[in-house]
Design a protein around this motif. Structure first.
Motif, PDB file in Angstrom:
ATOM      1  N   VAL A   1      47.682   2.283 -24.855  1.00 31.12           N
ATOM      2  CA  VAL A   1      47.210   2.120 -26.233  1.00 31.12           C
ATOM      3  C   VAL A   1      47.901   0.910 -26.856  1.00 31.12           C
ATOM      4  CG1 VAL A   1      47.233   3.142 -28.534  1.00 31.12           C
ATOM      5  CG2 VAL A   1      46.609   4.534 -26.562  1.00 31.12           C
ATOM      6  N   THR A   2      47.108  -0.002 -27.433  1.00 30.00           N
ATOM      7  CA  THR A   2      47.665  -1.208 -28.062  1.00 30.00           C
ATOM      8  C   THR A   2      47.527  -1.187 -29.582  1.00 30.00           C
ATOM      9  OG1 THR A   2      45.549  -2.359 -27.767  1.00 30.00           O
ATOM     10  CG2 THR A   2      47.199  -2.602 -26.019  1.00 30.00           C
ATOM     11  N   ARG A   3      46.596  -0.398 -30.114  1.00 31.20           N
ATOM     12  CA  ARG A   3      46.378  -0.341 -31.557  1.00 31.20           C
ATOM     13  C   ARG A   3      45.789   1.012 -31.927  1.00 31.20           C
ATOM     14  NH1 ARG A   3      45.832  -3.950 -35.731  1.00 31.20           N
ATOM     15  NH2 ARG A   3      46.228  -5.660 -34.279  1.00 31.20           N
ATOM     16  N   ILE A   4      46.249   1.564 -33.071  1.00 29.79           N
ATOM     17  CA  ILE A   4      45.723   2.829 -33.589  1.00 29.79           C
ATOM     18  C   ILE A   4      45.154   2.572 -34.977  1.00 29.79           C
ATOM     19  CG2 ILE A   4      46.253   5.214 -34.225  1.00 29.79           C
ATOM     20  CD1 ILE A   4      48.535   5.184 -32.239  1.00 29.79           C
ATOM     21  N   SER A   5      43.911   3.019 -35.197  1.00 29.99           N
ATOM     22  CA  SER A   5      43.234   2.812 -36.476  1.00 29.99           C
ATOM     23  C   SER A   5      42.845   4.159 -37.066  1.00 29.99           C
ATOM     24  CB  SER A   5      41.979   1.951 -36.293  1.00 29.99           C
ATOM     25  OG  SER A   5      42.313   0.693 -35.728  1.00 29.99           O
ATOM     26  N   VAL A   6      42.923   4.257 -38.404  1.00 30.20           N
ATOM     27  CA  VAL A   6      42.542   5.462 -39.140  1.00 30.20           C
ATOM     28  C   VAL A   6      41.507   5.064 -40.178  1.00 30.20           C
ATOM     29  CG1 VAL A   6      43.350   7.464 -40.437  1.00 30.20           C
ATOM     30  CG2 VAL A   6      44.900   6.315 -38.846  1.00 30.20           C
ATOM     31  N   THR A   7      40.401   5.799 -40.215  1.00 31.59           N
ATOM     32  CA  THR A   7      39.370   5.577 -41.215  1.00 31.59           C
ATOM     33  C   THR A   7      39.067   6.895 -41.904  1.00 31.59           C
ATOM     34  OG1 THR A   7      37.630   5.934 -39.558  1.00 31.59           O
ATOM     35  CG2 THR A   7      38.342   3.664 -39.927  1.00 31.59           C
ATOM     36  N   GLY A   8      38.270   6.815 -42.978  1.00 32.75           N
ATOM     37  CA  GLY A   8      37.970   7.999 -43.770  1.00 32.75           C
ATOM     38  C   GLY A   8      38.730   7.947 -45.078  1.00 32.75           C
ATOM     39  N   GLN A   9      39.179   9.088 -45.561  1.00 33.79           N
ATOM     40  CA  GLN A   9      39.942   9.115 -46.810  1.00 33.79           C
ATOM     41  C   GLN A   9      41.360   8.600 -46.625  1.00 33.79           C
ATOM     42  OE1 GLN A   9      39.333  13.308 -47.713  1.00 33.79           O
ATOM     43  NE2 GLN A   9      37.879  12.765 -49.347  1.00 33.79           N
ATOM     44  N   VAL A  10      41.815   8.560 -45.387  1.00 29.62           N
ATOM     45  CA  VAL A  10      43.092   7.929 -45.048  1.00 29.62           C
ATOM     46  C   VAL A  10      42.774   6.700 -44.221  1.00 29.62           C
ATOM     47  CG1 VAL A  10      45.316   8.203 -43.903  1.00 29.62           C
ATOM     48  CG2 VAL A  10      44.255  10.164 -45.039  1.00 29.62           C
TER      49      VAL A  10
ATOM     50  N   ALA B   1      47.989  13.112 -47.818  1.00 36.08           N
ATOM     51  CA  ALA B   1      47.923  14.493 -48.293  1.00 36.08           C
ATOM     52  C   ALA B   1      47.195  15.354 -47.266  1.00 36.08           C
ATOM     53  CB  ALA B   1      47.206  14.542 -49.638  1.00 36.08           C
ATOM     54  N   PRO B   2      47.561  16.614 -47.138  1.00 29.58           N
ATOM     55  CA  PRO B   2      46.954  17.466 -46.102  1.00 29.58           C
ATOM     56  C   PRO B   2      45.445  17.613 -46.239  1.00 29.58           C
ATOM     57  CG  PRO B   2      48.936  18.482 -47.009  1.00 29.58           C
ATOM     58  CD  PRO B   2      48.637  17.304 -47.868  1.00 29.58           C
ATOM     59  N   ASP B   3      44.906  17.481 -47.476  1.00 27.94           N
ATOM     60  CA  ASP B   3      43.470  17.679 -47.658  1.00 27.94           C
ATOM     61  C   ASP B   3      42.666  16.401 -47.512  1.00 27.94           C
ATOM     62  OD1 ASP B   3      44.480  16.473 -49.887  1.00 27.94           O
ATOM     63  OD2 ASP B   3      43.390  17.721 -51.340  1.00 27.94           O
ATOM     64  N   ARG B   4      43.310  15.272 -47.154  1.00 24.38           N
ATOM     65  CA  ARG B   4      42.605  14.006 -46.997  1.00 24.38           C
ATOM     66  C   ARG B   4      42.118  13.879 -45.557  1.00 24.38           C
ATOM     67  NH1 ARG B   4      41.361  11.633 -51.643  1.00 24.38           N
ATOM     68  NH2 ARG B   4      41.761   9.507 -50.896  1.00 24.38           N
ATOM     69  N   SER B   5      40.819  13.654 -45.386  1.00 29.32           N
ATOM     70  CA  SER B   5      40.249  13.558 -44.043  1.00 29.32           C
ATOM     71  C   SER B   5      40.620  12.234 -43.391  1.00 29.32           C
ATOM     72  CB  SER B   5      38.726  13.704 -44.109  1.00 29.32           C
ATOM     73  OG  SER B   5      38.165  12.615 -44.824  1.00 29.32           O
ATOM     74  N   ALA B   6      40.702  12.261 -42.087  1.00 27.76           N
ATOM     75  CA  ALA B   6      41.059  11.053 -41.336  1.00 27.76           C
ATOM     76  C   ALA B   6      40.400  11.105 -39.965  1.00 27.76           C
ATOM     77  CB  ALA B   6      42.578  10.946 -41.188  1.00 27.76           C
ATOM     78  N   ARG B   7      39.866   9.970 -39.534  1.00 28.13           N
ATOM     79  CA  ARG B   7      39.301   9.824 -38.189  1.00 28.13           C
ATOM     80  C   ARG B   7      40.093   8.749 -37.457  1.00 28.13           C
ATOM     81  NH1 ARG B   7      34.860  10.086 -41.501  1.00 28.13           N
ATOM     82  NH2 ARG B   7      34.658   7.809 -41.460  1.00 28.13           N
ATOM     83  N   LEU B   8      40.561   9.087 -36.275  1.00 33.62           N
ATOM     84  CA  LEU B   8      41.429   8.183 -35.525  1.00 33.62           C
ATOM     85  C   LEU B   8      40.718   7.616 -34.311  1.00 33.62           C
ATOM     86  CD1 LEU B   8      43.533  10.297 -36.987  1.00 33.62           C
ATOM     87  CD2 LEU B   8      45.177   9.156 -35.470  1.00 33.62           C
ATOM     88  N   SER B   9      41.097   6.398 -33.967  1.00 36.82           N
ATOM     89  CA  SER B   9      40.656   5.760 -32.730  1.00 36.82           C
ATOM     90  C   SER B   9      41.751   4.826 -32.270  1.00 36.82           C
ATOM     91  CB  SER B   9      39.341   5.002 -32.931  1.00 36.82           C
ATOM     92  OG  SER B   9      39.521   3.931 -33.847  1.00 36.82           O
ATOM     93  N   ALA B  10      41.707   4.491 -31.000  1.00 33.15           N
ATOM     94  CA  ALA B  10      42.729   3.607 -30.434  1.00 33.15           C
ATOM     95  C   ALA B  10      42.063   2.578 -29.541  1.00 33.15           C
ATOM     96  CB  ALA B  10      43.755   4.415 -29.637  1.00 33.15           C
ATOM     97  N   SER B  11      42.655   1.390 -29.496  1.00 34.68           N
ATOM     98  CA  SER B  11      42.219   0.334 -28.579  1.00 34.68           C
ATOM     99  C   SER B  11      43.143   0.340 -27.375  1.00 34.68           C
ATOM    100  CB  SER B  11      42.263  -1.027 -29.270  1.00 34.68           C
ATOM    101  OG  SER B  11      41.403  -1.047 -30.395  1.00 34.68           O
TER     102      SER B  11
END
Length: 647
Positions: free
Chosen positions: A603-612, A626-636
């Motif tokens: 893994v060279t990079r981690i990205s978070v999208t959504g409310q975070v 915050a625990p109620d904030r949604s987040a979608r993760l992906s990595a390169s």
């Protein structure tokens, strides 16, 4: 055309090629087509039956009747556009017929007319390849036939994804797109290397080794068959006389001849065979125990295996067959232990334990043992009683000790083993109730096998104890680390956290479990170093299970940490899927909420999208959220691919 014939010769879409043209094309490309069929056929058939079935699939691929004089173009393309349309038609028929074996459909068709070729008195197997070929064979055995077909069409036939999808659809695959997606996860990442492995002798059913089947057993079968035929004739004559002409048999059953079994046909390895063999597994175990000459006991065990009666208690590990052996099995042990007469047998694929205790029904237990090695063939369970479990250790085990996995700082204690390899009783791990200790075997191989080679085994309820390994965290600039024996201080500490979690795999036919620390992370606010762990359990029959956990430095002793994912029937965390991204929510010592993520070494990079939203370079990420904030993760990945978080 009769319905039965249409079923036996399913015809792919498109006009039928001329019979002469089809025959010439089939003969010209025969080795290639047979290899294709062999790779698609289910590995559960065994190598001998797959060889014969592959030749039968190809030889039955000719059209059932000549084609009309005028034909249009074949609508589904073949794998290579420069080849004749007849090849594409035959290829689709071969793929379709091979796919039909997946759920036993071909068995009904073979009952209509026996498939050719047929071989009597010989076992035909392709030549053995190297470690990479064996690993690929084991991986292909874990996926459906359509996925195997997609993988072979892409890497051996060189089909583009679109052509492979159309060919699979024409051959009757239910979901070609899904099969192609799953096939992308198989084999080496280098497509050229994958093609080279598929083109090796390991998968060539046209270059085979011939060995005899069991000669003594064939003689017994002939004698037994003749005697049974005479007995059936006498019974039918007597029964017909008693019932009168034309009276039906009240039992509704036909007489069946049972092949005779004989202790004289058992194979026995020389006592020192393991010292001069390059293959260290059950095949070099000598026959041990005080009752190896007890013909009556051995005959009882063989008869129970060939035809267990209603009084025999039969048990088997998941996906382990309980049928009789195809050839003479090998005797591993016959003796008396804990008031039971015990016989251990091995048929090349399974280990079988027959045990008989006075006043109790005989017991017959089956376990997979194919492709065992110096560690997974190092011990077998002999007896289980209230006093503990006795093991029969391999002849190459030079030193045997026990240790408590929950006490990593406590030295291992010697385990006494008799001259015949039988150990003293060992307290089994507690698979229910409080998890207060976890006994394990720590064995050391003879220097004839490997110098200073010690390894851990633990009893999870099967005949073969489970091999425990450990993969340390990635080092800076070092090549990717492979699983190693779990005897180092770091490995023992890791297993102290996760040993109790092994309960969930008990009775599942597990072969080995590896603890992989795929990342370490410095936590915010100076909270110390956390470990990201993937525990992978591999079974004897192929499918694996991966459990991902987050272990902060505050994780209590004997606790496995925070569960992130539990994936069943997956390749996660195996040599075939070495990339992983995981995330969790965590509260710092000050109470601040964080989103944490970590990936494996590529893994060279981690990205978070959504409310975070966040984007960092490296293998770890920590961002307040915050625990109620949604987040979608992906990595390169360093390979250019994008990876999603495990769930």
């Amino acid at each position: 055309m009769p319905a039965s014939q249409r079923e036996r010769h399913p015809r792919p879409a498109g006009p039928v090629p001329g019979l002469g043209q089809a025959e010439a094309t089939l003969v010209e490309h025969y080795p290639r087509l047979v290899r294709l069929a062999y790779l698609i056929l289910p590995p559960r058939l065994g190598r001998h039956r797959r060889v014969l079935a592959a030749h039968g699939v190809v030889q039955s691929a000719l059209p059932a009747r000549p084609s009309p004089a005028k034909q249009g173009p074949v609508p589904v393309p073949g794998p290579r556009s420069e080849e004749a349309p007849a090849l594409g038609w035959i290829l689709r028929r071969v793929v379709g017929n091979a796919l039909s074996y997946e759920h036993g459909a071909a068995r009904w068709r073979r009952a209509v007319r026996p498939a050719l070729p047929a071989v009597w008195g010989l076992r035909l197997t392709p030549r053995i390849g190297g470690a990479e070929e064996l690993a690929l064979e084991q991986q292909l055995a874990t996926v459906p036939a359509a996925v195997r077909a997609a993988f072979v069409l892409r890497h051996l036939e060189g089909c583009t994804p679109d052509v492979a999808a159309e060919l699979l659809a024409a051959a009757g695959a239910p979901d070609p797109a899904a099969a192609l997606r799953d096939a992308e996860r198989l084999g080496p990442r280098d497509g050229t290397r994958a093609g080279a492995l598929l083109d090796s002798v390991e998968f060539d059913p046209c270059t085979v080794q011939a060995r005899p089947t069991d000669l003594l057993r064939r003689r017994h079968w002939r004698r037994g068959g003749a005697a049974a035929a005479l007995l059936v004739a006498v019974m039918l004559t007597v029964g017909q006389s008693a019932r009168g002409p034309g009276a039906p048999d009240p039992t509704g059953r036909a007489a069946v001849a049972i092949p005779s079994v004989d202790a004289a046909s058992l194979m026995r390895a020389p006592a020192d065979a393991w010292q001069s063999s390059s293959r260290i597994d059950f095949t070099v175990w000598p026959a041990r125990g005080a009752l190896t000459g007890d013909r009556a006991l051995l005959d009882r065990a063989l008869r129970a295996w060939a035809r267990p009666g209603p009084g025999v208690h039969v048990s088997a590990a998941p996906r382990t067959g309980t049928g009789p052996p195809a050839a003479a099995p090998q005797l591993l042990y016959a003796g008396r232990a804990d008031d039971a007469d015990v016989v251990l047998l091995y048929d090349g694929e399974r280990v079988v334990r027959y045990a008989q205790t006075a006043g109790r029904p005989p017991e017959l237990a089956f376990s997979r043992a194919d492709n065992a090695d110096v560690t997974t063939a190092a011990a077998l369970v002999l007896t289980r009683t209230g006093r503990g479990t006795r093991f029969l250790l391999a002849p190459w085990v030079a030193e045997s000790t026990t240790r408590d996995l929950l006490a990593p700082d406590t030295p291992a204690r010697p385990l006494h083993t008799a001259d015949d390899g039988v150990s003293d009783a060992v307290t089994p791990p507690g698979l229910g109730g409080p998890c207060s200790n976890w006994p394990a075997l720590q064995l050391r191989s003879s220097e004839r096998i490997a110098e200073k080679h010690a390894f851990l085994l633990t009893d999870l309820g099967g005949l073969s104890p489970v091999h425990l390994t450990y993969t340390p965290p990635p080092g800076g600039g070092a090549p990717a680390r492979a699983p190693r024996e779990a005897t180092s201080a770091a490995a023992l500490v890791s297993w102290a956290h996760t040993a109790c979690a092994l309960r969930s795999t008990a009775g599942g036919g597990v072969r080995a479990v590896n603890n992989w620390v795929f990342a370490q992370q410095q936590l915010p606010e100076g909270a110390g170093t956390a470990a990201w762990l993937c525990s992978r359990a591999d079974t004897w029959n192929g499918p694996g299970r991966a459990v991902v956990r987050f272990q902060p430095p505050t994780t209590p002793a004997r606790e496995p940490g925070t569960l992130i994912a539990d994936a069943r029937d997956t390749s996660y965390c195996s040599r075939f899927n070495q990339h992983i991204l995981a995330d969790t929510r965590w509260s710092s010592p000050s109470g601040a909420p964080y989103l944490l993520a970590a990936g494996s070494r590529a893994v060279t990079r981690i990205s978070v999208t959504g409310q975070v939203r966040a984007d960092v370079t490296g293998t770890t990420l920590a961002v307040k959220a915050a625990p109620d904030r949604s987040a979608r993760l992906s990595a390169s990945l360093s390979t250019g691919r994008t990876l999603g978080a495990v769930r």
